[in-house]
Motif scaffolding. Structure first.
Motif, PDB file in Angstrom:
ATOM      1  N   MET A   1       0.853  -1.183   0.000  1.00  0.00           N
ATOM      2  CA  MET A   1       0.000   0.000   0.000  1.00  0.00           C
ATOM      3  C   MET A   1       0.891   1.235   0.000  1.00  0.00           C
ATOM      4  SD  MET A   1      -3.205   0.957   2.410  1.00  0.00           S
ATOM      5  CE  MET A   1      -2.492   1.413   3.961  1.00  0.00           C
ATOM      6  N   THR A   2       0.547   2.213  -0.839  1.00  0.00           N
ATOM      7  CA  THR A   2       1.308   3.452  -0.921  1.00  0.00           C
ATOM      8  C   THR A   2       0.780   4.423   0.123  1.00  0.00           C
ATOM      9  OG1 THR A   2       1.483   3.089  -3.286  1.00  0.00           O
ATOM     10  CG2 THR A   2       2.047   5.265  -2.487  1.00  0.00           C
ATOM     11  N   ARG A   3       1.680   5.108   0.759  1.00  0.00           N
ATOM     12  CA  ARG A   3       1.294   6.087   1.772  1.00  0.00           C
ATOM     13  C   ARG A   3       1.845   7.451   1.403  1.00  0.00           C
ATOM     14  NH1 ARG A   3      -0.639   3.144   6.146  1.00  0.00           N
ATOM     15  NH2 ARG A   3       0.014   0.995   6.145  1.00  0.00           N
ATOM     16  N   GLY A   4       1.123   8.490   1.808  1.00  0.00           N
ATOM     17  CA  GLY A   4       1.538   9.849   1.484  1.00  0.00           C
ATOM     18  C   GLY A   4       2.448  10.473   2.524  1.00  0.00           C
ATOM     19  N   ALA A   5       2.700   9.781   3.619  1.00  0.00           N
ATOM     20  CA  ALA A   5       3.519  10.354   4.685  1.00  0.00           C
ATOM     21  C   ALA A   5       4.868  10.798   4.141  1.00  0.00           C
ATOM     22  CB  ALA A   5       3.716   9.332   5.801  1.00  0.00           C
ATOM     23  N   GLY A   6       5.233  12.029   4.437  1.00  0.00           N
ATOM     24  CA  GLY A   6       6.501  12.567   4.000  1.00  0.00           C
ATOM     25  C   GLY A   6       6.471  13.166   2.608  1.00  0.00           C
ATOM     26  N   ARG A   7       5.353  12.969   1.877  1.00  0.00           N
ATOM     27  CA  ARG A   7       5.260  13.496   0.521  1.00  0.00           C
ATOM     28  C   ARG A   7       4.144  14.510   0.354  1.00  0.00           C
ATOM     29  NH1 ARG A   7       4.439   8.302  -2.664  1.00  0.00           N
ATOM     30  NH2 ARG A   7       3.587   7.694  -0.680  1.00  0.00           N
ATOM     31  N   ILE A   8       3.322  14.666   1.357  1.00  0.00           N
ATOM     32  CA  ILE A   8       2.171  15.563   1.266  1.00  0.00           C
ATOM     33  C   ILE A   8       2.217  16.542   2.432  1.00  0.00           C
ATOM     34  CG2 ILE A   8      -0.343  15.710   1.341  1.00  0.00           C
ATOM     35  CD1 ILE A   8      -0.435  12.868   0.210  1.00  0.00           C
ATOM     36  N   ASP A   9       2.028  17.802   2.111  1.00  0.00           N
ATOM     37  CA  ASP A   9       1.922  18.837   3.139  1.00  0.00           C
ATOM     38  C   ASP A   9       0.550  19.470   3.020  1.00  0.00           C
ATOM     39  OD1 ASP A   9       4.516  18.614   4.203  1.00  0.00           O
ATOM     40  OD2 ASP A   9       5.321  19.853   2.577  1.00  0.00           O
ATOM     41  N   ALA A  10      -0.328  19.222   3.975  1.00  0.00           N
ATOM     42  CA  ALA A  10      -1.647  19.848   3.983  1.00  0.00           C
ATOM     43  C   ALA A  10      -1.494  21.275   4.494  1.00  0.00           C
ATOM     44  CB  ALA A  10      -2.597  19.061   4.871  1.00  0.00           C
ATOM     45  N   VAL A  11      -2.028  22.214   3.720  1.00  0.00           N
ATOM     46  CA  VAL A  11      -1.953  23.615   4.132  1.00  0.00           C
ATOM     47  C   VAL A  11      -3.304  24.162   4.572  1.00  0.00           C
ATOM     48  CG1 VAL A  11       0.089  24.144   2.762  1.00  0.00           C
ATOM     49  CG2 VAL A  11      -2.170  24.391   1.743  1.00  0.00           C
ATOM     50  N   SER A  12      -4.390  23.476   4.179  1.00  0.00           N
ATOM     51  CA  SER A  12      -5.723  23.878   4.632  1.00  0.00           C
ATOM     52  C   SER A  12      -6.693  22.747   4.370  1.00  0.00           C
ATOM     53  CB  SER A  12      -6.181  25.160   3.938  1.00  0.00           C
ATOM     54  OG  SER A  12      -6.375  24.936   2.567  1.00  0.00           O
ATOM     55  N   HIS A  13      -7.875  22.885   4.947  1.00  0.00           N
ATOM     56  CA  HIS A  13      -8.920  21.871   4.809  1.00  0.00           C
ATOM     57  C   HIS A  13     -10.251  22.600   4.786  1.00  0.00           C
ATOM     58  CE1 HIS A  13     -11.878  18.968   6.394  1.00  0.00           C
ATOM     59  NE2 HIS A  13     -11.195  18.118   5.655  1.00  0.00           N
ATOM     60  N   GLY A  14     -11.154  22.144   3.914  1.00  0.00           N
ATOM     61  CA  GLY A  14     -12.487  22.750   3.865  1.00  0.00           C
ATOM     62  C   GLY A  14     -12.493  24.139   3.265  1.00  0.00           C
ATOM     63  N   GLN A  15     -11.520  24.454   2.433  1.00  0.00           N
ATOM     64  CA  GLN A  15     -11.417  25.766   1.803  1.00  0.00           C
ATOM     65  C   GLN A  15     -11.550  25.612   0.286  1.00  0.00           C
ATOM     66  OE1 GLN A  15     -11.048  28.662   3.643  1.00  0.00           O
ATOM     67  NE2 GLN A  15     -11.407  27.239   5.320  1.00  0.00           N
ATOM     68  N   PRO A  16     -12.014  26.664  -0.397  1.00  0.00           N
ATOM     69  CA  PRO A  16     -12.058  26.606  -1.860  1.00  0.00           C
ATOM     70  C   PRO A  16     -10.649  26.474  -2.432  1.00  0.00           C
ATOM     71  CG  PRO A  16     -13.292  28.500  -1.040  1.00  0.00           C
ATOM     72  CD  PRO A  16     -12.555  27.912   0.122  1.00  0.00           C
ATOM     73  N   ILE A  17     -10.561  25.802  -3.581  1.00  0.00           N
ATOM     74  CA  ILE A  17      -9.285  25.717  -4.294  1.00  0.00           C
ATOM     75  C   ILE A  17      -9.519  26.144  -5.737  1.00  0.00           C
ATOM     76  CG2 ILE A  17      -8.307  23.880  -2.854  1.00  0.00           C
ATOM     77  CD1 ILE A  17      -8.966  21.944  -5.204  1.00  0.00           C
ATOM     78  N   ARG A  18      -8.486  26.628  -6.369  1.00  0.00           N
ATOM     79  CA  ARG A  18      -8.566  27.004  -7.775  1.00  0.00           C
ATOM     80  C   ARG A  18      -7.827  25.957  -8.591  1.00  0.00           C
ATOM     81  NH1 ARG A  18      -9.999  31.151 -10.672  1.00  0.00           N
ATOM     82  NH2 ARG A  18     -10.314  32.513  -8.886  1.00  0.00           N
ATOM     83  N   VAL A  19      -8.508  25.447  -9.607  1.00  0.00           N
ATOM     84  CA  VAL A  19      -7.918  24.507 -10.547  1.00  0.00           C
ATOM     85  C   VAL A  19      -8.066  25.149 -11.922  1.00  0.00           C
ATOM     86  CG1 VAL A  19      -7.960  22.172 -11.469  1.00  0.00           C
ATOM     87  CG2 VAL A  19      -8.618  22.567  -9.091  1.00  0.00           C
ATOM     88  N   GLY A  20      -6.995  25.712 -12.445  1.00  0.00           N
ATOM     89  CA  GLY A  20      -7.092  26.480 -13.685  1.00  0.00           C
ATOM     90  C   GLY A  20      -7.982  27.671 -13.459  1.00  0.00           C
ATOM     91  N   ASP A  21      -9.032  27.802 -14.261  1.00  0.00           N
ATOM     92  CA  ASP A  21      -9.980  28.909 -14.118  1.00  0.00           C
ATOM     93  C   ASP A  21     -11.180  28.546 -13.258  1.00  0.00           C
ATOM     94  OD1 ASP A  21      -8.447  30.547 -15.755  1.00  0.00           O
ATOM     95  OD2 ASP A  21      -9.491  29.938 -17.576  1.00  0.00           O
ATOM     96  N   CYS A  22     -11.194  27.350 -12.707  1.00  0.00           N
ATOM     97  CA  CYS A  22     -12.345  26.847 -11.946  1.00  0.00           C
ATOM     98  C   CYS A  22     -12.064  26.903 -10.454  1.00  0.00           C
ATOM     99  CB  CYS A  22     -12.629  25.412 -12.364  1.00  0.00           C
ATOM    100  SG  CYS A  22     -14.060  24.688 -11.558  1.00  0.00           S
ATOM    101  N   VAL A  23     -13.024  27.401  -9.695  1.00  0.00           N
ATOM    102  CA  VAL A  23     -12.934  27.370  -8.239  1.00  0.00           C
ATOM    103  C   VAL A  23     -13.815  26.227  -7.744  1.00  0.00           C
ATOM    104  CG1 VAL A  23     -13.359  28.620  -6.095  1.00  0.00           C
ATOM    105  CG2 VAL A  23     -12.488  29.851  -8.096  1.00  0.00           C
ATOM    106  N   VAL A  24     -13.236  25.331  -6.963  1.00  0.00           N
ATOM    107  CA  VAL A  24     -13.959  24.197  -6.396  1.00  0.00           C
ATOM    108  C   VAL A  24     -14.114  24.460  -4.910  1.00  0.00           C
ATOM    109  CG1 VAL A  24     -13.991  21.699  -6.071  1.00  0.00           C
ATOM    110  CG2 VAL A  24     -12.911  22.675  -8.117  1.00  0.00           C
ATOM    111  N   ARG A  25     -15.359  24.435  -4.461  1.00  0.00           N
ATOM    112  CA  ARG A  25     -15.663  24.740  -3.056  1.00  0.00           C
ATOM    113  C   ARG A  25     -16.093  23.477  -2.322  1.00  0.00           C
ATOM    114  NH1 ARG A  25     -17.039  28.947  -6.208  1.00  0.00           N
ATOM    115  NH2 ARG A  25     -16.416  31.021  -5.539  1.00  0.00           N
ATOM    116  N   PRO A  26     -15.942  23.477  -1.014  1.00  0.00           N
ATOM    117  CA  PRO A  26     -16.445  22.336  -0.241  1.00  0.00           C
ATOM    118  C   PRO A  26     -17.929  22.105  -0.548  1.00  0.00           C
ATOM    119  CG  PRO A  26     -15.113  23.747   1.153  1.00  0.00           C
ATOM    120  CD  PRO A  26     -15.302  24.484  -0.150  1.00  0.00           C
TER     121      PRO A  26
END
Length: 82
Positions: A1-26
């Motif tokens: 099983m692959t794990r993200g430990a050490g490779r992922i840094d969470a900077v926020s949770h439950g916040q909108p994100i921008r993907v290109g020109d699209c904003v994705v909201r919770p």
């Protein structure tokens, strides 16, 4: 099983994100397949999903008619979709 430990840094949770020109909201709906991705805003889901089901139903009817041997022109003339 692959794990993200050490490779992922969470900077926020439950916040909108921008993907290109699209904003994705919770709460938004995100669908993807080999052809691409679509984001349905939570505020539009109640309107979008019944319309999407109606479109799929129409496309299924068109496929059935084409499988019976009817021409594309004839089927498009009757249903207005392909």
């Amino acid at each position: 099983m692959t794990r993200g430990a050490g490779r992922i840094d969470a900077v926020s949770h439950g916040q909108p994100i921008r993907v290109g020109d699209c904003v994705v909201r919770p709460g938004d709906w995100v669908f993807g397949d080999i052809d691409g991705i679509v984001v349905v805003p939570a505020t539009l889901a109640e309107q979008a999903f019944p319309r999407a089901l109606e479109k799929v139903s129409g496309e299924n009817r068109v496929r059935e008619e084409l499988a019976k041997g009817r021409s594309v022109r004839e089927v498009f003339g009757e249903y207005g979709i392909l």
